[in-house]
Write an enzyme that holds these catalytic residues in place. Structure first.
Site, PDB file in Angstrom:
ATOM      1  N   TYR A 145       0.879  -1.178   0.000  1.00 40.50           N
ATOM      2  CA  TYR A 145       0.000   0.000   0.000  1.00 40.50           C
ATOM      3  C   TYR A 145       0.910   1.219   0.000  1.00 40.50           C
ATOM      4  O   TYR A 145       1.894   1.268   0.750  1.00 40.50           O
ATOM      5  CB  TYR A 145      -0.884  -0.005   1.251  1.00 40.50           C
ATOM      6  CG  TYR A 145      -1.681   1.270   1.421  1.00 40.50           C
ATOM      7  CD1 TYR A 145      -2.818   1.512   0.662  1.00 40.50           C
ATOM      8  CD2 TYR A 145      -1.282   2.247   2.338  1.00 40.50           C
ATOM      9  CE1 TYR A 145      -3.551   2.693   0.812  1.00 40.50           C
ATOM     10  CE2 TYR A 145      -2.004   3.427   2.497  1.00 40.50           C
ATOM     11  CZ  TYR A 145      -3.129   3.637   1.739  1.00 40.50           C
ATOM     12  OH  TYR A 145      -3.847   4.801   1.888  1.00 40.50           O
ATOM     13  N   ASP A 246       9.733   2.297  -0.320  1.00 44.84           N
ATOM     14  CA  ASP A 246       8.767   3.095   0.430  1.00 44.84           C
ATOM     15  C   ASP A 246       8.943   2.790   1.917  1.00 44.84           C
ATOM     16  O   ASP A 246       8.574   1.732   2.400  1.00 44.84           O
ATOM     17  CB  ASP A 246       7.348   2.750  -0.053  1.00 44.84           C
ATOM     18  CG  ASP A 246       6.284   3.596   0.639  1.00 44.84           C
ATOM     19  OD1 ASP A 246       6.631   4.327   1.584  1.00 44.84           O
ATOM     20  OD2 ASP A 246       5.113   3.522   0.217  1.00 44.84           O
ATOM     21  N   LYS A 274       5.486   9.175   8.541  1.00 45.59           N
ATOM     22  CA  LYS A 274       5.111   8.711   9.876  1.00 45.59           C
ATOM     23  C   LYS A 274       6.082   9.054  11.015  1.00 45.59           C
ATOM     24  O   LYS A 274       5.971  10.094  11.618  1.00 45.59           O
ATOM     25  CB  LYS A 274       4.892   7.203   9.811  1.00 45.59           C
ATOM     26  CG  LYS A 274       4.032   6.780   8.607  1.00 45.59           C
ATOM     27  CD  LYS A 274       2.715   6.292   8.954  1.00 45.59           C
ATOM     28  CE  LYS A 274       1.931   5.888   7.737  1.00 45.59           C
ATOM     29  NZ  LYS A 274       0.557   5.600   7.962  1.00 45.59           N
TER      30      LYS A 274
HETATM   31  N1  PLP Z   1       3.311   4.349   1.943  1.00 47.14           N
HETATM   32  C1  PLP Z   1       3.129   3.472   2.933  1.00 47.14           C
HETATM   33  C2  PLP Z   1       4.040   2.283   3.044  1.00 47.14           C
HETATM   34  C3  PLP Z   1       2.121   3.656   3.888  1.00 47.14           C
HETATM   35  O1  PLP Z   1       1.962   2.780   4.880  1.00 47.14           O
HETATM   36  C4  PLP Z   1       1.286   4.795   3.766  1.00 47.14           C
HETATM   37  C5  PLP Z   1       0.205   5.031   4.726  1.00 47.14           C
HETATM   38  O2  PLP Z   1      -0.118   4.221   5.565  1.00 47.14           O
HETATM   39  C6  PLP Z   1       1.518   5.687   2.719  1.00 47.14           C
HETATM   40  C7  PLP Z   1       2.535   5.444   1.828  1.00 47.14           C
HETATM   41  C8  PLP Z   1       0.682   6.919   2.594  1.00 47.14           C
HETATM   42  O3  PLP Z   1       0.984   7.816   3.601  1.00 47.14           O
HETATM   43  P1  PLP Z   1      -0.077   8.922   4.063  1.00 47.14           P
HETATM   44  O4  PLP Z   1      -1.207   8.204   4.710  1.00 47.14           O
HETATM   45  O5  PLP Z   1       0.691   9.794   5.012  1.00 47.14           O
HETATM   46  O6  PLP Z   1      -0.491   9.659   2.849  1.00 47.14           O
END
Ligand code: PLP
Length: 446
Positions: A145, A246, A274
């Site tokens: 995700y 990511d 985060k």
């Molecule tokens: N990438 C990963 C691995 C994530 O877990 C998340 C959100 O949980 C995102 C991107 C997207 O981040 P945001 O919710 O701050 O837009």
């Protein structure tokens, strides 16, 4: 049925639903008309809902709170950031300082650009990869995700999939995602380097990026093999594909240098959010000079709220603490203690299980050996977890009801939290096993 009183939360839901879809600001926060929680406040590893119920929290907002809610040190820094004035459509000094810290913690982060959310950082990474390679297609890993943007909101339909019929179908997570994106995406299972090689051999001339969370923060923390990542790194170099790691969830949580440090791999581009500011909204796109310098040389990146003085000040303090103190090692120790104690409880009851990922971000898997990809995960039985989560909530232990979400730990989870959690876990588990044995409600306790 819940045994807590959620009277105030439920009354608020009835008000909120009149002005907010599902009564919340993110679909994932809606847990049903009579179970959606509204938080009064959080401090350390605990939070309190509108009814005054206290919870030890293992969701931590899906990961941001690495030091604990309302950490005094970070809040004080944020207050100083407030005095700076917010955003100016001009840069401030702290941007360099935070970027420099990130570069020292994560060697792949030669240059850094700030955004507000993880989604924005990942979107920018994908755009940059395309600009750099002059290609449009990209590869996603099954079960991953990457945020709420149309190019990322795709998943491989592994759940209702019959292996004999070839690969699982690629599906949008949401209505309104243009079908045309599906023509740009390839999806592969984690930990199968041969699949990547075959894909690159056939389509390497049109693939711009391979995007992966080597520890899947949204999928039971299923973890890539080191050798797999090495192979993927090599294949990306060979086929001129940008490797995007990511680290929105793993960054500044599983190690100072994130999952890249743990696995000894270096991304071309990587994304963070985060944990970097203990919950204040900021994210970072970082990577190799050669690619990052295209920003401003053909590639657009920006946004009104990028480099906000409050978030930067919070990030500066949070990263200083994570970099200069043994905080992350301490969190891992606590996580291991929790795993050990919960593991013993499950073993005593003959429930096959193992823990996946990292002690600061633990997936609980109901089989004796860890899954190697999302395909393994869907073949396990999560009946116990699905029934257990609401019972844990009733006892004041807040875990994600969706069993794919790992348990997150922070520095404020102390021994008292672990002891209380373990006691309540055992209580909730026994209640759950009893309920599953007597689905008609005829509990052994009656
Ligand atoms: N990438 C990963 C691995 C994530 O877990 C998340 C959100 O949980 C995102 C991107 C997207 O981040 P945001 O919710 O701050 O837009």
């Amino acid at each position: 049925m819940t045994t807590r009183s959620l009277k105030a939360s439920n009354a608020h839901f009835q008000k909120a639903i009149k002005r907010l879809p599902l009564g919340v600001s993110s679909n994932f926060r809606y847990w049903g008309d009579d179970r959606t929680l509204y938080v009064k406040r959080g401090k350390g590893a605990r939070l309190w809902d509108l009814d005054g119920n206290e919870y030890i929290d293992y969701r931590l907002g899906y990961g941001p709170s690495i030091l604990g809610y309302a950490d005094d040190r970070v809040n004080e820094a944020a207050r100083e950031g407030m005095e700076v004035g917010g955003v100016f459509a001009l840069a401030t000094e702290l941007e360099y300082q935070v970027a420099d810290r990130i570069s020292k913690m994560v060697p792949a982060a030669e240059l850094v650009r700030f955004s507000v959310s993880g989604t924005e950082a990942v979107m920018a990474a994908l755009r940059l990869a395309r600009a750099y390679t002059g290609k449009d297609e990209y590869v996603l890993v099954e079960g991953g995700y990457h945020g709420v943007f149309s190019e990322g909101l795709w998943y491989a339909e592994v759940e209702d999939w019959d292996e004999k019929e070839g690969d699982p179908e690629l599906m949008p997570y949401s209505d309104g995602v243009p079908a045309l994106y599906s023509h740009l995406i390839y999806s592969v299972p984690l930990n199968d380097p041969n699949r990547v090689e075959r894909l690159f051999k056939r389509h390497g001339d049109t693939i711009a990026a391979f995007m992966v969370e080597p520890m899947m923060g949204n999928c039971c923390a299923i973890t890539a093999d080191r050798q797999y990542l090495k192979d993927v790194r090599w294949l990306c170099n060979k086929y001129d594909v940008v490797l995007i790691i990511d680290e929105v969830k793993t960054g500044f949580r599983v190690a100072r240098g994130g999952v890249q440090e743990l696995m000894g791999v270096s991304a071309d581009l990587c994304t963070f959010a985060k944990a970097m500011a203990n919950g204040y909204p900021i994210s970072a796109l970082a990577g190799k000079q050669e690619i990052m310098r295209l920003i401003g040389d053909g590639v657009v990146h920006g946004g009104t709220y990028t480099g906000h003085s409050v978030s930067l000040a919070a990030a500066n303090k949070t990263l200083e603490i994570l970099d200069e103190t043994p905080t992350l090692a301490n969190i891992a120790t606590t996580g291991r203690q929790l795993r050990d104690a919960i593991g013993k409880i499950l073993t005593r009851r003959g429930i096959p299980h193992c823990f996946v990922g990292h002690p600061a971000m633990s997936g609980l898997f109901f089989a004796p050996t860890p899954p190697t990809s999302y395909r393994d995960w869907v073949n396990t039985d999560y009946t116990i977890y699905d029934a257990l989560a609401p019972n844990l909530h009733d006892l004041g232990i807040l875990v994600e009801p969706d069993s794919r979400e790992p348990w997150f730990l922070c520095a404020a989870h102390d021994e008292a939290c672990v002891t209380e959690t373990v006691t309540k876990f055992e209580q909730a588990l026994d209640l759950t096993l009893d309920q599953l044995k007597h689905p008609d409600g005829e509990s052994a306790a009656n």
